[in-house]
Scaffold this active site. Structure first.
Site, PDB file in Angstrom:
ATOM      1  CB  SER A 259      -4.359   0.373  16.518  1.00  0.00           C
ATOM      2  OG  SER A 259      -5.393   0.354  15.599  1.00  0.00           O
ATOM      3  CE  LYS A 263      -4.848  -5.197  13.570  1.00  0.00           C
ATOM      4  NZ  LYS A 263      -6.160  -4.976  14.044  1.00  0.00           N
ATOM      5  CD1 TRP A 350     -11.799  -0.688  12.277  1.00  0.00           C
ATOM      6  CD2 TRP A 350     -13.588  -1.430  11.169  1.00  0.00           C
ATOM      7  NE1 TRP A 350     -11.377  -1.127  11.038  1.00  0.00           N
ATOM      8  CE2 TRP A 350     -12.458  -1.589  10.332  1.00  0.00           C
ATOM      9  CE3 TRP A 350     -14.839  -1.839  10.675  1.00  0.00           C
ATOM     10  CZ2 TRP A 350     -12.516  -2.127   9.055  1.00  0.00           C
ATOM     11  CZ3 TRP A 350     -14.898  -2.380   9.400  1.00  0.00           C
ATOM     12  CH2 TRP A 350     -13.749  -2.515   8.611  1.00  0.00           C
ATOM     13  CG  HIS A 400      -9.117   2.966  17.103  1.00  0.00           C
ATOM     14  ND1 HIS A 400      -9.016   1.649  17.478  1.00  0.00           N
ATOM     15  CD2 HIS A 400      -8.036   3.214  16.322  1.00  0.00           C
ATOM     16  CE1 HIS A 400      -7.928   1.118  16.935  1.00  0.00           C
ATOM     17  NE2 HIS A 400      -7.309   2.052  16.234  1.00  0.00           N
TER      18      HIS A 400
HETATM   19  C1  GCU Z   1      -7.489   0.043  10.629  1.00  0.00           C
HETATM   20  C2  GCU Z   1      -7.556  -1.462  10.642  1.00  0.00           C
HETATM   21  C3  GCU Z   1      -7.472  -2.015  12.063  1.00  0.00           C
HETATM   22  C4  GCU Z   1      -6.260  -1.466  12.756  1.00  0.00           C
HETATM   23  C5  GCU Z   1      -6.246   0.040  12.679  1.00  0.00           C
HETATM   24  C6  GCU Z   1      -4.980   0.708  13.190  1.00  0.00           C
HETATM   25  O1  GCU Z   1      -8.636   0.589  11.201  1.00  0.00           O
HETATM   26  O2  GCU Z   1      -8.751  -1.821   9.985  1.00  0.00           O
HETATM   27  O3  GCU Z   1      -7.416  -3.426  12.046  1.00  0.00           O
HETATM   28  O4  GCU Z   1      -6.203  -1.911  14.087  1.00  0.00           O
HETATM   29  O5  GCU Z   1      -6.345   0.438  11.324  1.00  0.00           O
HETATM   30  O6  GCU Z   1      -3.966   0.081  13.319  1.00  0.00           O
HETATM   31  O7  GCU Z   1      -5.034   1.909  13.389  1.00  0.00           O
END
Ligand code: GCU
Length: 420
Positions: A259, A263, A350, A400
């Site tokens: 998540s 990144k 998402w 997720h």
């Molecule tokens: C949120 C955010 C995402 C991210 C995620 C996470 O949903 O919008 O971009 O990847 O959190 O890190 O859990």
């Protein structure tokens, strides 16, 4: 994920703006990742290294993550704890814990690193990942130091007023299958991202950026690094220390992240080519997913809710993603020619699973310059069917999350591409 239950909304309703309809995805043209500063595409590996990669890296620094932070000397504070442990399933391991000081400035921060090592098969390849809530939450071992840093809390987790409690031990362990990975011969290393940048919009003044002499308040330069760049820097500093351990194979350290920390893993791998392999799990917008594809989270949505993650310039591309001089395939291409694995989950709309796959497809020319096959397909794979060569990809069932299934694919991929 239904638009009405997009998580972490922080009171902002984005449901109306979120597109989950493939038919409503606009046509887009991606920037050429092989282009150098004068726009000419390079045609061989040497020119990629000398001309195109530095230029493309600079675009990512300038428009998405902010300038790469400088290396600083790292040192161990206090003693390194070593203990033999018997893990579930009679798996023997050695646990190492160390506090690493990041730099020699008087206000330099520290990070606690936790490792589990196989007792044999050394020097071992390593999976290094940052965690969301402290090392103690990653695994139910009472010997793990309880984090004393600020931690996020919500009604569903046992932290109280942003302080970790005994009750939070092991509560994230579903996402870290220590026994199976150690018994496969991998060393596992983790640290808490909040040690260097508390994950909140006002986290900057308490972050490591201060000891690095960066501005932490007021109007920031457009390419000023944010949380993701600081976490990526933390990963590199941990690597500086890890490769001093004789038990660790310095040529096989794999950076993994889920998540927002997925990144981060991708940016860490871009900034630091000592990482031998890069793994992104459900990293989505600002990670593996293409920004120009209007599906799921957008640049506007992410930068309004998490303004501290990216450099200020990124937010100015809200609703004009097509004008970004780079896209997220540029980020993936930074891993070439090293192995890259991108994992998605089918219900994690998402994060735009298909946009993550298409980003891998678009990054492939960078591997081709090295005579490598990259992903090797343009066809979106069936669920739970990993594909690829130097770029691996799967979309699994479910939402997720980081699950043992995902780790199993990462380990299989590492065995295939990094074996000695
Ligand atoms: C949120 C955010 C995402 C991210 C995620 C996470 O949903 O919008 O971009 O990847 O959190 O890190 O859990």
């Amino acid at each position: 994920m239904a638009a009405s239950i997009v998580p972490f909304l922080g009171g902002v309703s984005l449901a109306a703006e979120t597109n989950y309809d493939e038919a409503a995805v606009r046509q887009y043209t991606l920037p050429d990742i092989l282009a150098g500063p004068d726009g000419t595409a390079v045609t061989n590996a040497e020119a990629w290294r000398e001309i195109a990669r530095p230029h493309q890296f600079k675009l990512l620094e300038t428009f998405v993550y902010g300038r790469r932070l400088p290396a600083v000397p790292v040192s161990v504070t206090g003693k390194v704890d070593r203990a033999d442990c018997m893990l579930a399933g009679n798996v023997t391991a050695e646990r190492i814990q160390a506090t690493i000081k990041l730099g020699d400035a008087p206000d330099a921060l520290t990070t606690d690193v936790l490792l589990y090592l196989p007792k044999s098969a050394r020097p071992a390849p390593v999976f290094l990942h940052l965690n969301f809530r402290g090392n103690h939450a990653e695994y139910p071992d009472p010997g793990i130091r309880l984090s004393t840093a600020w931690v996020p809390d919500n009604k569903a987790t046992p932290e109280v007023e942003h302080v970790a409690t005994e009750a939070s031990r092991g509560t994230s362990s579903r996402g870290w299958p220590v026994e199976s990975l150690v018994s496969r011969g991998f060393c596992l290393a983790t640290a808490y991202c909040g040690d260097v940048f508390p994950d909140r919009a006002d986290g900057r003044p308490s972050s490591a950026l201060k000891s690095l002499g960066r501005p932490v308040e007021g109007t920031l330069p457009p390419d000023e690094p944010g949380g993701i760049a600081t976490w990526a820097w933390q990963l590199s500093r941990i690597l500086d220390w890890l490769i001093t351990l004789p038990e660790v194979d310095p040529t096989r350290v794999i950076v993994v992240g889920h998540s927002r920390l997925g990144k981060t893993a991708l940016w860490a791998g871009a900034c630091d080519e000592r990482f031998a392999m890069v793994v992104s799990n459900d990293s989505g917008c600002g990670g593996a997913a293409l920004s120009r594809r209007n599906f799921g989270e957008t640049v506007g949505a992410i930068t309004s809710r998490f303004p501290h993650w990216f450099c200020p310039a990124f937010a100015t591309y809200a609703d004009r993603e097509t004008e970004l001089p780079c896209d997220q395939h540029t980020l993936l291409a930074m891993t070439a020619p090293r192995p890259l694995y991108v994992a998605s989950a089918v219900d994690d709309r998402w994060a735009d699973p298909r946009g993550e796959f298409l980003s891998c497809v678009a990054a492939e020319p960078a591997w081709k310059l090295f005579g490598l096959d990259g992903l090797g397909t343009r066809e979106y794979p069936a669920i739970n069917t990993p594909v690829g060569h130097s770029i691996g990809y799967h979309v699994r069932t479910g939402r997720h999350d980081l699950l043992p299934y995902d780790w199993q694919q990462f380990a299989d991929f590492a065995d295939r591409l990094l074996s000695k």
